[in-house]
Design an enzyme around this catalytic site. Structure first.
Site, short mmCIF file in Angstrom:
data_model
loop_
_atom_site.label_atom_id
_atom_site.label_comp_id
_atom_site.label_asym_id
_atom_site.label_seq_id
_atom_site.Cartn_x
_atom_site.Cartn_y
_atom_site.Cartn_z
N CYS A 27 1.02 -1.26 0.02
CA CYS A 27 0.04 0.04 0.08
C CYS A 27 0.98 1.07 -0.11
CB CYS A 27 -0.85 -0.08 1.26
SG CYS A 27 -2.07 -1.47 1.29
N TYR A 167 -5.62 -13.27 -3.66
CA TYR A 167 -5.19 -12.67 -2.40
C TYR A 167 -6.13 -13.47 -1.25
CZ TYR A 167 -3.97 -9.05 1.26
OH TYR A 167 -3.38 -8.40 2.42
N HIS A 170 -3.02 -11.67 5.28
CA HIS A 170 -3.27 -10.58 6.15
C HIS A 170 -4.72 -10.33 6.81
CE1 HIS A 170 0.18 -8.90 3.24
NE2 HIS A 170 0.82 -9.31 4.47
N ASP A 262 3.91 -9.28 9.42
CA ASP A 262 4.50 -9.73 8.09
C ASP A 262 5.61 -8.29 7.83
OD1 ASP A 262 5.12 -11.13 5.74
OD2 ASP A 262 3.87 -9.65 4.52
#
Length: 678
Positions: A27, A167, A170, A262
């Site tokens: 991001c 995806y 997360h 992460d």
């Protein structure tokens, strides 16, 4: 160690990379609002040698609306041109373009679209405290979701992407919510057993593979259990899913735990800490594997490849700190690498809905807005000479960037070492990696014949005027206040002159409280208050930390350290008082509840005030006051903390901005202007 293995081409399905450097999705706080700025940023990374450059997560429809976060969108065909611009800039420099498609499921409160969220089960939305609950999806909803994803894949292909991500990591995406027994309570074919919970992921991968056949590669980003923090799957379940779906995607991207794990900061984890959780997964598939680890050491990168842990060196933050890291390794310019310090100031852009920034790389986010480049600066515009006073982060960056432009620069430092606050703060618990900010700039300055450096030197206004400099940058930093002036008390505190009051500067300089009981009052709310409390607790002091905020180091929610800092504080035995403000310091420290005003006394031999800072700007004011005496001098500016105390990243940025604009007319940065609808 030879680094040739890092520059081998690797096939990913129908495409082939030029080397093993892979900028994984990350991001950036720009997304759909600033696509031209993002395109330029991604393009610079491709120019710097990254073989694959990916976008951030890209919402596939309005029922995946992550407001207030600003990500990319492929809601419909109107979003294709902006997303295509990013792919085009990546392709201009010979890299493959990847896009991460996602439906955020129960993570999205849909604050803009106002569509009720949906997920595998009827549960409150996750990752926030929005008073919103997701509805349980029907089989018809699941079919519509698959079609929504297929439509996004078609749009991504039309935009020119070479790698399409599915995806499931997360804790953010719908596909991981279906994998998770915490969030998937279904009793039909999409719930219960792991095989059933993985059904939707299998179907979406198959859909994507069918559409991409021969055109683009398919990547699966999967959250891996067994790391520092558990994700949706246990370590055993992760292995089972990878084995079950082993050859369905063309590439596996393994991430450890939630994003906060992460992308752990250097304060809480070393380089390459994900290896233990990822090791062995590559043996379960014939397809290439990418993973991250805040890799900055080429030797560590080579070991990951040769030991069979990874096929690609994945990076988000190291690619932000130095977009040219691959080519610098290839060319043997290892001492020119701007190593990531792991501070996560980059992450704060996403959490504050603002363009990405970096402590090491001040050009990050400014490639299109201001035309800055991480490796190239325009030539000098005159024969002017420049004096930079102070070799902290702002002064080092200013002197280095001016020297690279070709100006003759004199850098004056009052101490025996370069770095200013960076060196002092890097000596605190967990912040050792931050010294890289000074190390990198000191190394570059050592190669510049345009910069003269003088240690243990101080100049008065008379000295400056006598030496005939054309421009003066005052980068003398700031000092922490000892009077309690800050957010909570703009007029300061009632402090008994007999009380021992220390500031962060005092503690970093070696001063220690005169007694055992210490109150640390944190009205700064970033990292320094908790770090100092931890330091003193480690040294045997009985520490109480008082803050008017609801959490210790509240702003570090934006760097994903909030819970880790609180855990560290608890483990250190520090007593914490939140929502309380110090109101006076005498024989005791008196605090008041920020809501009710009720007061309480705390026994303390000393208090450490972490409140506001005062710019050390005397020299700039003295020179400006004597402007009538200027002969050669044309400008005087205070920069960095000497102008407005802020973060280290802001100080570095200020140094670059000074160097960029020295001989230019100041212009507002470029903005993406939205066309008004009819």
């Amino acid at each position: 160690m030879a680094y040739d293995v890092l520059f081998e081409p690797v096939p990913i399905g129908p495409v082939v990379t030029r080397n093993r450097f892979f900028q994984v999705p990350h991001c950036n706080g720009m997304g759909y609002r600033d696509p031209s700025a993002e395109a330029a940023m991604r393009g610079v990374k491709a120019e710097g040698g990254w073989a694959v450059v990916c976008t951030e997560e890209t919402e596939i429809g309005p029922s995946s609306d992550l407001t207030p976060s600003i990500e990319l969108r492929l809601w419909d065909d109107r979003d294709v041109p902006a997303v295509a611009r990013i792919a085009d800039r990546i392709h201009e420099h010979g890299a493959l373009a990847g896009i991460e498609l996602v439906h955020n499921g129960m993570h999205a409160a849909n604050l803009t679209s106002r569509i009720p969220p949906m997920g595998p089960s009827a549960l409150p939305v996750v990752g926030s405290n929005h008073p919103v609950q997701a509805r349980a999806m029907t089989l018809a909803d699941i079919a519509l979701l698959r079609e929504m994803h297929r439509a996004a894949v078609r749009r991504a292909l039309s935009a020119g992407y070479d790698l399409i991500y599915v995806y499931a990591a997360h804790g953010y995406g719908m596909l991981e919510h279906f994998l998770s027994p915490q969030h998937n309570h279904r009793l039909d074919e999409y719930g219960g057993s792991l095989r059933n919970r993985a059904r939707l992921l299998r179907e979406v991968l198959a859909d994507t593979r069918e559409l991409c056949a021969g055109k683009a590669a398919v990547a699966c980003r999967l959250g891996v259990g067994g790391g520092a923090e558990e994700t949706a799957l246990s370590a055993a379940e992760t292995r089972e899913v990878v084995h079950e779906l082993r050859d369905l995607p063309d590439l596996w991207d393994f991430v450890v735990g939630p994003w906060s794990a992460d992308s752990n900061t250097s304060r809480f984890g070393p380089e390459g800490e994900q290896e233990e959780a990822v090791r062995g997964l590559k043996s379960l598939t014939s397809k290439p594997v990418v993973g991250v680890g805040r890799f900055t050491s080429p030797d560590a990168m080579v070991r990951q490849i040769r030991s069979g842990v990874l096929d690609f060196i994945g990076a988000a933050r190291p690619s932000i700190a130095d977009p040219f890291l691959p080519w610098k390794i290839r060319d043997g310019r290892l001492d020119e690498i701007r190593e990531c310090i792991g501070c996560n100031i980059c992450v704060s852009g996403d959490h504050t809905q603002s363009p990405i920034r970096c402590t090491q790389n001040p050009s990050m986010g400014e490639e299109w807005r201001r035309g800055w480049h991480p490796e190239r600066l325009r030539p000098r515009g005159s024969d002017a000479t420049v004096l930079v006073v102070g070799a902290g982060p702002a002064g080092l960056e200013a002197a280095m960037s001016l020297g690279r432009r070709g100006y003759q620069v004199t850098l004056i430092e009052r101490s025996r070492v370069l770095g200013g606050r960076v060196r002092r703060e890097a000596a605190l618990p967990g912040l050792a990696a931050w010294t890289r900010v000074a190390d990198y700039r000191e190394a570059v300055l050592g190669k510049l014949d345009t910069v003269e450096l003088y240690y243990e030197s101080e100049l008065t206004a008379d000295d400056v005027l006598e030496h005939g400099f054309s421009h003066v940058a005052v980068a003398t930093g700031a000092r922490w206040r000892a009077d309690g002036v800050g957010r909570q008390h703009p007029c300061g505190l009632a402090i008994d002159p007999a009380a021992e009051v220390l500031t962060p500067d005092d503690v970093m300089a070696g001063a220690r409280p005169r007694g055992r009981h210490v109150v640390v009052y944190d009205d700064d709310h970033y990292y320094i208050g908790a770090v100092l409390a931890e330091l003193l607790a480690r040294e045997g002091f009985a520490v109480e930390l008082v803050t008017p905020a609801a959490s210790v180091s509240e702003w570090t929610a934006n760097t994903m350290e909030l819970t880790k800092i609180r855990r560290r504080v608890i483990e250190a035995g520090i007593i914490v008082h939140t929502n309380r403000s110090v109101v006076s310091v005498a024989g005791v420290v008196r605090t008041a509840c920020v809501f009710t005003g009720s007061e309480r006394d705390h026994a303390a031999d000393s208090v450490v005030l972490v409140t506001a800072r005062t710019p050390i700007d005397d020299l700039s004011h003295q020179l400006l006051a004597r402007q009538s005496a200027w002969t050669h001098l044309r400008s005087v500016r205070a920069i960095g903390d000497a102008f407005a105390p802020s973060t280290i990243a802001a100080a570095v940025w200020a140094g670059r901005e000074y160097a960029e604009t020295l001989d230019a007319v100041a212009e507002p940065f470029r903005r993406e202007i939205t066309e008004l609808a009819p």
